[in-house]
Each structure stands twice: as structure tokens, then as C-alpha cells.
Enzyme design. Structure first.
Site, mmCIF file in Angstrom:
data_model
loop_
_atom_site.group_PDB
_atom_site.id
_atom_site.type_symbol
_atom_site.label_atom_id
_atom_site.label_comp_id
_atom_site.label_asym_id
_atom_site.label_seq_id
_atom_site.Cartn_x
_atom_site.Cartn_y
_atom_site.Cartn_z
ATOM 1 N N ASP A 14 0.817 -1.216 0.000
ATOM 2 C CA ASP A 14 0.000 0.000 0.000
ATOM 3 C C ASP A 14 0.851 1.265 0.000
ATOM 4 O O ASP A 14 0.438 2.302 -0.527
ATOM 5 C CB ASP A 14 -0.920 0.025 1.228
ATOM 6 C CG ASP A 14 -2.000 -1.040 1.149
ATOM 7 O OD1 ASP A 14 -2.194 -1.585 0.047
ATOM 8 O OD2 ASP A 14 -2.626 -1.326 2.178
ATOM 9 N N LEU A 52 -6.904 11.197 -2.613
ATOM 10 C CA LEU A 52 -7.278 10.110 -3.523
ATOM 11 C C LEU A 52 -8.785 9.912 -3.509
ATOM 12 O O LEU A 52 -9.424 9.737 -4.558
ATOM 13 C CB LEU A 52 -6.562 8.820 -3.092
ATOM 14 C CG LEU A 52 -6.908 7.556 -3.880
ATOM 15 C CD1 LEU A 52 -6.551 7.738 -5.350
ATOM 16 C CD2 LEU A 52 -6.165 6.358 -3.304
#
Length: 527
Positions: A290, A426
Site C-alpha cells: 500500500d 485520492l
């Protein structure tokens, strides 16, 4: 003197107030007009304290200037000494009172008061708040420890003497104060860290200390300079006069905390132990898949020297960010900031002009800003995510919860504070992609505030151009078709695509950037 909307530091007497308010049994008599009492609000409103700072103001008025203001000063000093009976009395003047030249410190020292009197000479028109705090702390320590000064030529005490005395080593934590960034929680975290290493915390000062505590400072084996802006001059004096070594590594971040532990163990002769970085989740996440989303993110840093240098190290070495700007308003620590910037191939920005900082921010075109309360405002104007890492701060940056910056838990807090704005960015992009679906409305775009319309909303390109003296007519223009196509590009690469396209257009003399120019630039850079 400069008239400005914002200042990173107040006058030096505010720094003296920070030291007085941080300690117990200390009172500060400040020769100042009534208008200079505004500083009380910094402690009651921002620090959320339930009491005013221990300050007595002479509060002279215009009509007093025709009489004997020196007598007013002496009366105020005598009343404060009788009423509060402090263990130590600080006496100084504000920037306004400095013009009268009553010299309240000299007046107080001639009054034969029953407690130690520390005369503060803080040049308000050449120095600022952090210097005032450091000078006040230094003068207070020097005055109280003067009777304990060892004779000249005496050998320095051995930091390993605790082994012969059959006890644990002791260290002092110097520098934490009110209006510092998360100082209360940092002290708690460092205490835990020291205890795990088998080290006792002897004195914490100025935060929570009394004059009697300051007199016990030489009993420790070493001093830890947690905040150089406040404690550096005091630590150097203690090293010269008492031979007390100083641990200068500030444990902000995983790497610095490990280095801090090693430095203490070597200095005090402790057995090296396995580092406790496993207590932090930051290293684990940095190794995860991630975290690749964060790699290469452009970050702009502007703060006090301690937090700016630490942030640059964490960003570049521990999170894989690209530091595109580094600076500080701390002129006394400018050399250290410049050295940190040179390691990153940057020129440090040393300034106390927030407009200059905002222009540099816009020119760097970062994806994340780490700064003070002012950088949060500037970043919001530019539409850039921001995290506050340093004073000056707002009440929202003084959380009631436990939120240190130092030690293993501090690394967790820093990681959350820095990464969440990027992750929210995001999410913002994903919402933007689907905002035309019936279940989404514009009101959902809420987390970081859109750039307001009109001339107040300065475009990053325009700010950068103004900073470089470029005429607005020579700027690149994004055509509606180009802007529409750029908005379809994911948030996390949009900045890079925008920079590459503008670079491509400039090289070819293209002023109006359409969707076709964007396609051509993409093809050019993908070869």
C-alpha cells in the site's frame, strides 16, 4: 518595523511569558502599556489553560508618560513580590516600554527583594519570541546555579559515575514549554522511552519545573536538548560550566529515535538493547504494498528548525517522499536548516514573510505541505493538502488526546497526520470521477475546500511567476479542452502530468495548452 497580516513569532517578551507560564513558583513583572496584555489570550485560548499566565503588567497610560514612570515600575514590582511571593522574579519590558528606557530590571535589583531577581534585557526590535524564550531560560538557570559553580580547573564529572553509586543514570529534559508543538505529550513519551532504557528522568524544564528543580539540574549525568530553539544556549552553558554532556539528537521519527537511544547508551555506558521500533506501525506500513502509493510524493516543508529538519529526514528517508522545498522562520537555527537542505540538493528558505513562503510553495508545486498554521491557510488557497507540524499553531493543533511527535508513538502520530491528507486526496479524486452520478452532489466535496473564485484565489502558476518577475501575459494558458482532459487524470499523477505538459509547451513556444498538446506531451515523455 513591519506592518503585516501574519507573523511567525511574537516579540521577545512573549517568549519570556512562555517560560514564566510554563514554570511553577515564577512570576514575571512586565513593564508594558495596557494594549500589550493581549498575550494572555495565547495561553488561555490556544493552550486551553484554566489560569492566566503569572504576569503582572505595569499598564502605564499616556497620561503617565508626563510623570515618573520609574516609580510606577517599582510599585508594581513591590506589589507583585508581596502578593505572589514567588521563588524567583523575572522583570522585563515590552517592545513599547523599551522606548521609554526605564530599565525595570535594574530598578528591581536595587530594591533588596527577598527572592532572586532575573533582569531580562530583550531587544524587541532585533530579536523575536523564540530567542526571548531561550534567553529567559538561560538567564534563569544562570542566576539560580551561580552559587553552585565549580571552581576553575576542576575535572569534569564522569557520565558513568552512576555505576559506582549503585543507582540508575539520570538525565534532564530541557526545552519543552507552553505554546510549543505537542510538548506536553512529547515529555510523556520520552519519559516512557527513557524508562525502557533504564534511565531516570531527573528534571523537566521549563515545563512544570520550579526554581528549586532548576537548582537540581547539575545532579544529573547529562542533558537532553529536546527543543534547541529554547534550550540550546542553556545546554551549552551547562556543558561549559558543569561539564554536563548534551544529547542533541531529537527523537522525532523512527531513525532519529533509534539514533537517540544509541547516543544515550554510549554516553552513559549502558548495554545496547534491541530497538523498540516494533512498537510503531510506521516501519511496517513503509514496507507494505500500500505504501507504494506514497513513493515519490512531492512535499514542501516550512516550520521551526527542530520540526523542519526532522520532517525532511522522515519524508526523504522513511516515507520515500521527494522533498521539493525546505525552510524555516528560525533565524537562530538557520545554519542547521541550510545543512539539511544541502543534503537534499535544495536551497533553504529562511524567512519570516508568509507571502514569500506561499510563493515558494506555489513554485515548488508540491502534493503535500508540512508547515505551521499559516501554511495551512496558504495550502488551502492553492488547493494542496497540508499537515501542521510546528508552532505557531491554532487551538485545533493542541488536542486534548495524547498525540506526541517524539518516540515510537510519535512516529505513528506523524504517519497518520501526513498520510491522511494524501489518502483523502485520492478519495476526493474518486468522488470527482463519479460526481455526475445521481447519488453524488457538489456538497459532498467538502474536506479541503475549493479555491474561492475571484482575484483572491491566487493560481499557483501566477504566484510562481510573480515571484520570478514574469509578466502575466507570458504565462501559459490552459484551454477548456486541456483543463477538462487534465481533470480526468487521477489525482495522484495529475501534478506530474501538468508539469510535464507545461514543460513540453514552453520548449515549443506553445502558449495555449489544449487537449491535443496534452496528448502530444504524454507521447513525448513516454518514449
Amino acid at each position: 518595523m513591519e506592518l503585516t497580516l501574519w507573523t511567525y513569532e511574537g516579540p521577545p517578551h512573549v517568549g519570556a511569558m512562555r517560560i514564566a507560564a510554563s514554570m511553577q513558583g515564577v512570576h514575571y513583572v512586565l513593564h508594558a502599556p495596557q494594549g500589550d496584555t493581549y498575550a494572555d489570550l495565547l495561553f488561555t485560548m490556544i493552550e486551553r489553560r484554566d489560569q492566566r499566565p503569572p504576569v503582572t503588567y505595569t499598564t502605564f497610560q499616556a497620561r503617565d508618560l508626563g510623570g515618573d514612570t520609574a516609580e510606577l515600575v517599582k510599585r508594581s514590582i513591590r506589589d507583585a513580590a508581596d502578593r505572589f511571593q514567588p521563588q524567583a522574579l523575572l522583570v522585563g519590558e515590552s517592545c513599547t516600554a523599551e522606548l521609554i528606557q526605564d530599565q525595570p530590571g535594574a530598578l528591581a535589583q536595587g530594591m533588596n527583594l527577598p527572592m532572586p531577581v532575573v533582569s531580562l534585557e530583550l531587544p524587541a526590535y532585533s530579536k523575536k519570541e523564540n530567542w526571548g524564550a531561550a534567553e529567559t531560560f538561560y538567564q534563569l538557570i544562570r542566576t539560580l546555579l551561580k552559587p553552585q559553580l565549580p571552581p576553575a580547573g576542576l575535572s569534569k564529572p564522569d557520565p558513568k559515575r552512576w555505576q559506582e553509586q549503585g543507582r540508575r543514570p539520570r538525565v534532564n529534559l530541557l526545552g519543552p514549554s507552553l505554546l510549543g508543538f505537542r510538548c506536553r505529550d512529547d515529555v510523556r513519551e520520552v519519559r516512557v522511552l527513557l524508562d525502557e532504557l533504564g534511565i531516570d528522568t531527573h528534571v523537566v524544564a521549563p515545563l512544570g519545573a520550579s526554581p528549586e528543580d532548576l537548582r537540581r539540574i547539575p545532579q544529573a549525568e547529562a542533558n537532553i536538548c529536546l527543543y534547541p530553539e529554547v534550550a540550546d544556549s542553556s545546554c551549552r552553558w551547562l556543558e561549559r560550566q558543569f561539564g554536563m554532556p548534551t544529547v542533541s539528537t531529537v527523537p522525532i521519527g523512527i531513525g532519529a529515535t533509534e539514533m537517540f537511544c544509541r547516543e544515550l547508551q554510549e554516553l552513559l555506558g549502558l548495554e545496547p538493547t534491541s530497538q523498540g521500533s516494533g512498537q510503531s506501525r510506521m516501519p511496517w506500513y513503509s514496507r507494505s504494498v500500500d505504501s507504494t502509493y506514497l513513493t515519490g510524493k512531492r512535499v514542501f516543508i516550512f516550520a521551526d528548525a527542530t520540526h523542519a529538519i526532522a520532517a525532511a529526514r522522515i519524508a526523504s528517508r522513511e516515507l520515500g517522499f521527494e522533498v521539493v522545498g525546505l525552510g524555516s522562520y528560525s533565524r537562530e537555527q538557520a545554519r542547521a536548516v541550510r545543512a539539511a537542505a544541502e543534503e537534499l540538493g535544495l536551497a533553504a528558505l529562511i524567512s519570516d514573510n508568509y507571502l514569500e513562503v506561499e510563493a515558494a510553495m506555489a513554485e515548488a508545486a508540491p502534493e503535500l505541505v508540512l508547515g505551521t498554521q499559516m501554511e495551512r491557510h496558504s495550502a488551502k488557497r492553492l488547493g494542496i493538502p497540508c499537515a501542521v507540524i510546528s508552532s505557531p499553531l491554532h487551538v485545533q493543533d493542541v488536542p486534548a488526546r495524547y498525540a506526541p511527535q517524539m518516540g515510537w508513538e510519535g512516529a505513528n502520530v506523524i504517519f497518520d497526520s501526513w498520510v491522511h491528507p494524501l489518502m483523502m486526496g485520492l478519495e476526493e479524486h474518486l468522488i470527482g470521477m463519479f460526481r455526475h452520478d445521481f447519488e453524488f452532489v457538489d456538497g459532498h466535496m467538502s474536506h479541503k475546500g475549493e479555491k474561492p473564485p475571484g482575484p483572491e484565489a491566487a493560481d499557483p502558476i501566477t504566484l510562481a511567476a510573480e515571484a520570478n518577475g514574469v509578466d502575466e501575459a507570458e504565462l501559459l494558458r490552459w484551454a477548456p479542452s486541456g483543463q477538462a482532459e487534465l481533470s480526468r487524470i487521477p489525482f495522484f499523477v495529475r501534478g506530474k502530468v501538468k508539469r510535464n505538459t507545461e514543460s513540453y509547451a514552453q520548449e515549443r513556444g506553445i502558449i495555449n495548452i489544449t487537449d491535443e498538446v496534452l496528448y502530444e506531451a504524454k507521447a513525448h515523455f513516454s518514449r
